[in-house]
Structure formats: structure tokens, C-alpha cells
Motif scaffolding. Structure first.
Motif, short mmCIF file in Angstrom:
data_model
loop_
_atom_site.label_atom_id
_atom_site.label_comp_id
_atom_site.label_asym_id
_atom_site.label_seq_id
_atom_site.Cartn_x
_atom_site.Cartn_y
_atom_site.Cartn_z
N PHE A 110 0.84 -1.19 0.00
CA PHE A 110 0.00 0.00 0.00
C PHE A 110 0.88 1.25 0.00
CE2 PHE A 110 -2.68 -2.99 2.69
CZ PHE A 110 -3.18 -3.61 1.58
N LEU A 111 1.59 1.43 -1.10
CA LEU A 111 2.57 2.52 -1.19
C LEU A 111 1.96 3.88 -0.93
CD1 LEU A 111 4.51 1.42 -4.37
CD2 LEU A 111 5.42 1.56 -2.07
N ALA A 112 0.73 4.11 -1.39
CA ALA A 112 0.08 5.41 -1.23
C ALA A 112 1.01 6.52 -1.67
CB ALA A 112 -0.41 5.61 0.20
N LEU A 113 1.17 7.56 -0.83
CA LEU A 113 1.95 8.71 -1.25
C LEU A 113 3.38 8.68 -0.78
CD1 LEU A 113 -0.66 11.54 -0.73
CD2 LEU A 113 -0.17 10.23 -2.77
N SER A 114 3.80 7.61 -0.13
CA SER A 114 5.13 7.62 0.47
C SER A 114 6.22 7.75 -0.57
CB SER A 114 5.34 6.35 1.29
OG SER A 114 5.19 5.21 0.49
N VAL A 115 6.19 6.92 -1.60
CA VAL A 115 7.19 7.02 -2.66
C VAL A 115 6.94 8.27 -3.48
CG1 VAL A 115 7.99 5.97 -4.80
CG2 VAL A 115 7.63 4.56 -2.78
N LEU A 116 5.65 8.58 -3.74
CA LEU A 116 5.32 9.68 -4.63
C LEU A 116 5.72 11.01 -4.04
CD1 LEU A 116 1.84 8.31 -5.60
CD2 LEU A 116 4.01 7.98 -6.75
N ALA A 117 5.38 11.22 -2.78
CA ALA A 117 5.76 12.47 -2.15
C ALA A 117 7.28 12.56 -2.02
CB ALA A 117 5.11 12.58 -0.78
N GLY A 118 7.92 11.41 -1.87
CA GLY A 118 9.37 11.41 -1.76
C GLY A 118 10.04 11.89 -3.02
N GLY A 151 1.38 3.13 8.07
CA GLY A 151 2.75 3.44 8.47
C GLY A 151 3.27 4.73 7.90
N ASN A 152 2.58 5.34 6.93
CA ASN A 152 3.03 6.60 6.37
C ASN A 152 2.55 7.77 7.24
OD1 ASN A 152 4.17 5.15 4.26
ND2 ASN A 152 2.33 5.29 3.01
N THR A 153 3.10 8.93 7.01
CA THR A 153 2.90 10.06 7.92
C THR A 153 2.06 11.17 7.31
OG1 THR A 153 4.83 11.30 7.19
CG2 THR A 153 5.20 9.62 8.87
N GLY A 154 1.49 11.98 8.20
CA GLY A 154 0.81 13.18 7.75
C GLY A 154 1.76 14.17 7.14
N ARG A 155 3.01 14.13 7.56
CA ARG A 155 4.02 15.05 7.04
C ARG A 155 4.12 14.96 5.52
NH1 ARG A 155 9.25 16.37 5.89
NH2 ARG A 155 10.27 17.83 7.31
N GLU A 156 3.95 13.76 4.98
CA GLU A 156 4.01 13.60 3.53
C GLU A 156 2.87 14.33 2.83
OE1 GLU A 156 6.07 9.20 3.98
OE2 GLU A 156 3.91 9.41 3.82
N ASP A 214 -0.30 12.84 11.87
CA ASP A 214 0.51 11.62 11.92
C ASP A 214 -0.27 10.52 12.64
OD1 ASP A 214 2.75 12.64 10.64
OD2 ASP A 214 3.79 13.18 12.48
N HIS A 215 -0.59 9.47 11.94
CA HIS A 215 -1.22 8.29 12.55
C HIS A 215 -0.41 7.88 13.78
CE1 HIS A 215 -2.60 4.11 12.88
NE2 HIS A 215 -3.46 4.28 11.89
N PRO A 223 10.47 9.30 8.52
CA PRO A 223 9.54 9.26 9.64
C PRO A 223 8.43 8.24 9.52
CG PRO A 223 8.97 11.09 8.21
CD PRO A 223 10.20 10.42 7.60
N GLN A 224 8.35 7.51 8.40
CA GLN A 224 7.35 6.45 8.33
C GLN A 224 7.68 5.37 9.35
OE1 GLN A 224 9.23 7.36 5.69
NE2 GLN A 224 7.92 7.99 4.00
N SER A 225 6.74 4.48 9.60
CA SER A 225 6.99 3.37 10.51
C SER A 225 6.60 2.06 9.85
CB SER A 225 6.21 3.53 11.81
OG SER A 225 6.36 2.37 12.61
N GLU A 226 7.62 1.31 9.43
CA GLU A 226 7.35 -0.02 8.92
C GLU A 226 6.79 -0.92 10.02
OE1 GLU A 226 10.16 -1.58 5.76
OE2 GLU A 226 11.48 -0.19 6.82
N VAL A 227 7.22 -0.68 11.26
CA VAL A 227 6.74 -1.49 12.38
C VAL A 227 5.24 -1.29 12.56
CG1 VAL A 227 6.90 -1.84 14.88
CG2 VAL A 227 8.98 -1.50 13.54
#
Length: 561
Positions: free
Chosen positions: A8-16, A136-141, A162-163, A386-390
Motif C-alpha cells: 500500500f505505497l500510497a503517497l510515500s514514494v510519490l511524495a518522496g 505506516g506513512n505520515t501526515g508530514r508527507e 501523523d497516525h 519518519p514512516q513506521s514499517e513497524v
């Protein structure tokens, strides 16, 4: 070099790809010795200035935590917003809100949940809250979208949160595995997860039951209650797992949210992590079927590009052209997954498949260059992300692996491996989760709703792309039926990839999804102008010379050119 947060990549890679926002440094103050980031705040989130509500017990309170709390029933104190600092724009402010660790009253402790805000340029008439995916992704993104949304909605205050368990909201981490000099840089490698599971259980075991989607939804309801004026219009946007999270918010918000936008829908009960790899193969077939309509693509892959591509990948899995994948076909497929999930990069995959078929020395070099390019492009390999894989694994194994509510535990690693063996493009991101399934300290589903939210006719817009590798279009159909969304409020974006807010390009305009979001939030009950759907940029089936040189090391992407 696997990492589970790719699910569920969502915006993590994209915003990066958009700016350096994913590489925020974190302070070490207040850090748990073993978990490293579990109590650590981002350096560029404002100081902890929110006062715990009178109804919520503090960390040293008596063992009797009291009755369950509803966020809307609490008299929240004023929040001291301050500029976030770091590399975030000066107009973006940050604050933390102290909330109960357990909204059901079983634990007296609190935690702080971080949020980001950009005030409206014009007199504000309401709020728009953005929930990111993952899990696991953040509001910061999501802050990377504030400028673009503000240009279209200047009279809305914009918020992201941030979740719990990510970013500045008590980020869950396994520091030894996330050291930058590890085998996958700061991402957690498959081989590191078993030790991480033990570390998590030993150091956070009594707190982990409260890092759930539903507890995080109560946090959002609390933030809205603490910030929204009685006459504010409140809109909620969620993407990917953020739509799953949004459903929980809508179960609990007592109708406070006035308008709802769900992008790349991941409906609870349907959106299962254990089926992610199979869904990837299904999307790849649709992708290569679309390639047949392009003369250049069909000229290189034949009249049936999907059949040709799947046959080539079967040969690669059996050892053909192994050198192009550094001897590891799974490493190649994971790089392909990162490419296929991004509209502006997925066109590199058909030429790569054609090169794998020919497998000349220059094709081997191009394949290796492709793998290196996408491994370097993965933002989770950067120090200080700042994401959390955990947190992502914790939520997915607890309630998105199998169907826990129906007593289906999902596949173990043997069953998963047998199913995966028949797939061609699936990246295998779920392998470590299948291995961890029996030993991970999962939480119980005591507070999980039995069905999707009853929206009670509230205006709702669903956005979904036809070439979404993370959540198939059928998920949007399921959600539309369950929510009672009228057919004209499910907007299907031809060629768009996952997370349409960024992945629905229109030449010389804001993305189509951004235009639709703004128009809908401005007038949820009005007639929605869908004209941008007809202006969507068509898919590209090969990168231009400049991008080809970056990805393949040569200016001509197709073999023999």
C-alpha cells in the motif's frame, strides 16, 4: 533489499519524489533504549505544547483508568501552534495533542499525536483533513500537497495528522534494523524482521494493543473537535489505507464530517494485505493489455503484450537472464513494482521486459541499471525517514492479514510461497509478513466495527485509477455499493495509478484528482465538473532519452535502437 512498508505505497514514494520531506531528522531526547524512535519527536514538529485534557489520565495516573471516552465529549484546551521549522514551509504550523493511549479506558497513559496545519489565505469557511496511507506513512508527507490544494481552495484551513505510531506521534521503530548502514539502509530487511518482532514484544508489548486503526481514528475525531468551530464545514480526504482509516473516523465522528473524498479505496474487510501480490499480477495484465493499443509498444512486445510479458517473466523466474537481476529475480520484481506504481516511471517497464527477452550484454547492463535506479529512489532507504514499517506490519498482521473478524488467519509462509510461485510480476513484499504471522504480537479486534460506516447520505466522492497496482478498481465498486454512493460520484480516471491526487496528470493543469477534490469540497452538493477526465494525459510506454539514460544508462530505452 525488501521492505514491508512498500505494501500500500500510497503517497510515500510519490511524495518522496516531490521534495526532501521524507528525510526529516529526529531528535533522540526521550528515546526508549531498545525501540529507539518509540517516544521520539521529529525535530521539525513543534515542541510538546498541548496540555492533556482533564478527562484523560496522565502517564503516572492510578491504575483505574476510568470509563471509555468519546473525543467529542472532551473540553479540549487551546493548542499552541508554531512554525514546524526544518525544511517545511514557513506557513506550515505544527502542534501536538495529548490523547488517551486507550480511548476505551483500559490503560491510564497518554500519548501525543502530531498534526500539521496551513491556514487559509482567504477568510476560512472550513477545514480539509488529509489522511495518508500505508499503514505506516505520515501526515508530514501530505504537507507536500498543501500549496497545490490551497491554490484551488484558498478559503479552507488544511490539516494533516501523523497516525499514532508514525512521525511525531510516538513512532514505532526497530533501531538496530533501521540503522543506515544496515543491509537495506534504513529499511528493515526480510532477515531482520524476526529479531524486530522479538524486540517489539519485549519493549512495547503492553502498549502495542492500542496502536490500532480505530484508536487512530479517535485521535482524528479528537483533533477535529479541538480545532473546528461550530460553523466550520469539515471535509475529510483519505488515500489508500487512509480510506480504511477514514472509514473508522466516520464510524465515530457523530456526523461532524460534512464531505468525504476517498482516493484509491481500500475498504475494511476487502482490502487484505495477504492478497497484495496476487492483485499486483492482475494489474500488470491490465497494464500490458493497454500497451497493445500503442504501436511502438506492440511492435516490441507483439500483438498480445500481456501474454508475451508474462511468458518472459516466467523465463526470468526460471533463471533466464539472471545477470540482469544480479542473480535475484525477486530483487528485479521489487524494482519493477516501484516503477509500475508511478505514472511518470512505469513506462520503463515494457522496454525492460523486451530487454530481458533479448538479454544481450547491453540488456544485462540496462537491467542492472534499472534495479539500482529504483533501489536508490526508494525514500525509505534514506536516513531519518519518519514512516513506521513497524506500525504498518502491526496493523496489517492484526486486522488486514486474512479476515480476523471471520476467523480466517490468512496464509502461513508455506501457503503464501505456493501461491506466490505462480505469479509473474508480484513483488513478494508480503513474504516477511507471512513468516511473522505466528509470532508477531498482534492486537485484538475488540473495537473494530462489524461493517463499513453508515454515511447517512453525507456527500461522498470516490476517486480511482484504472491502472492502480495497489488497490484494484473493484475495491471502489465495493465501497460505492456499501456506502450508497451515486454512480456519478465514483469517478474512474483512465490510466491513473494509485493515489490519484498525484497520479492523474493533465497537461499544463493541476492533476485531475486535485481539480475534482477542490470542486467537490467547495460545493459537495453541486454538480461536479468532470471535464478534466477527458484531458488526462495518455500513458507513456517508454521513457524519453533523458529519463532512459537515468534508468537504463543509455538514451534509447528499447533494445536494438
Amino acid at each position: 533489499m525488501a521492505r514491508l512498508a512498500a505494501v500500500f505505497l500510497a503517497l510515500s514514494v510519490l511524495a518522496g519524489c516531490d521534495d526532501g520531506g521524507n528525510n526529516a531528522s529526529r531528535t533522540e531526547a526521550g528515546t526508549d533504549a531498545a525501540m529507539g524512535d518509540a517516544t521520539t519527536a521529529d525535530a521539525d514538529v513543534a515542541p510538546r505544547d498541548a496540555t492533556p485534557p482533564a478527562d484523560a489520565a496522565g502517564p503516572d495516573a492510578a491504575p483505574d483508568a476510568g470509563p471509555p471516552l468519546h473525543p467529542a465529549d472532551i473540553d479540549w484546551p487551546p493548542l499552541a501552534w508554531a512554525p514546524c521549522g526544518g525544511d517545511l514551509p514557513a506557513e506550515v504550523e505544527c502542534a501536538r495533542l495529548a490523547v488517551p493511549l486507550d480511548w476505551l479506558g483500559r490503560d491510564p497513559r497518554t500519548l501525543e499525536v502530531a498534526a500539521y496545519r496551513r491556514r487559509a489565505a482567504a477568510p476560512a469557511v472550513g477545514q480539509l483533513w488529509l489522511l495518508n496511507g500505508g499503514p505506516g506513512n505520515t501526515g508530514r508527507e501530505m504537507v507536500t500537497f498543501f500549496d497545490r490544494i490551497a491554490a484551488l481552495l484558498p478559503d479552507r484551513d488544511l490539516y494533516a495528522v501523523d497516525h499514532r505510531g508514525t512521525g511525531g506521534s510516538f513512532r514505532l521503530a526497530c533501531v538496530p534494523a533501521e540503522a543506515f548502514d544496515g543491509p537495506s539502509f534504513s529499511a528493515i530487511d526480510d532477515a531482520e524482521w524476526p529479531a524486530c518482532a522479538t524486540l517489539v514484544a519485549d519493549t512495547l508489548g503492553d502498549r502495542l494493543p492500542y496502536f490500532t486503526a480505530t484508536q487512530a481514528a479517535r485521535d482524528v475525531v479528537a483533533w477535529i473537535a479541538a480545532t473546528a468551530a461550530p460553523d466550520d464545514a469539515v471535509a475529510l480526504y483519505g488515500v489508500s489505507y487512509g480510506t480504511y482509516w477514514a472509514d473508522r473516523v466516520l464510524q465515530l465522528d457523530r456526523g461532524r464530517v460534512d464531505a468525504i473524498v476517498l482516493d484509491s479505496v481500500c475498504p475494511p474487510g476487502t482490502c487484505r494485505a495477504d492478497r497484495y501480490d496476487a492483485r499486483f499480477d492482475e494489474a500488470a495484465r491490465a497494464f500490458f493489455d493497454a500497451c497493445a493499443a500503442d504501436a511502438d509498444c506492440a511492435a516490441h512486445l507483439g500483438p498480445d503484450p500481456a501474454a508475451r510479458a508474462f511468458a518472459i517473466m516466467a523465463d526470468v523466474a526460471a533463471g533466464h537472464c539472471a545477470a540482469a537481476a544480479f542473480g535475484d529475480p525477486l530483487r528485479l520484481r521489487r524494482a519493477m513494482a516501484l516503477a509500475l506504481g508511478q505514472t511518470h516511471l512505469r513506462g520503463a517497464v515494457p522496454p525492460l521486459v523486451a530487454r530481458l527477452a533479448r538479454c544481450a550484454p547491453e540488456d544485462i547492463e540496462a537491467g542492472q541499471s534499472f534495479v539500482r535506479f529504483f533501489e536508490r529512489a526508494d525514500p525509505r532507504r534514506a536516513a531519518g525517514h519518519p514512516q513506521s514499517e513497524v506500525l504498518g506490519v502491526h496493523v496489517m498482521l492484526s486486522e488486514m492479514w486474512g479476515d480476523p473478524a471471520a476467523g480466517d488467519p490468512g496464509p502461513d509462509v508455506t501457503t503464501w510461497a505456493a501461491d506466490f510461485a505462480d505469479l509473474a510480476f508480484a513483488p513478494g513484499f508480503a513474504k516477511a509478513m507471512a513468516t511473522l504471522r505466528a509470532d508477531w504480537p498482534r492486537y485484538e479486534l475488540a473495537d473494530r466495527p462489524a461493517a463499513l460506516a453508515d454515511l447517512n447520505g453525507r456527500p461522498t466522492l470516490l476517486l480511482h485509477g484504472t491502472l492502480d497496482f495497489e488497490t484494484p478498481l473493484a475495491f471502489a465498486d465495493t465501497a460505492a455499493a456499501a456506502y450508497g454512493v451515486p454512480p456519478d460520484r465514483l469517478v474512474v480516471l483512465p490510466g491513473a495509478a494509485h493515489a490519484t491526487l498525484l497520479q492523474s496528470p493533465v497537461p499544463d493543469e493541476a492533476t485531475c484528482a486535485l481539480q475534482l477534490l477542490a470542486a467537490f469540497v467547495a460545493d459537495p452538493a453541486g454538480i461536479l465538473d468532470r471535464g478534466c477526465v477527458d484531458r488526462l494525459a495518455p500513458p507513456t510506454w517508454a521513457p524519453d532519452a533523458l529519463l532512459s539514460r537515468a534508468i537504463f544508462g543509455v538514451g534509447a530505452p528499447w533494445p536494438g535502437e
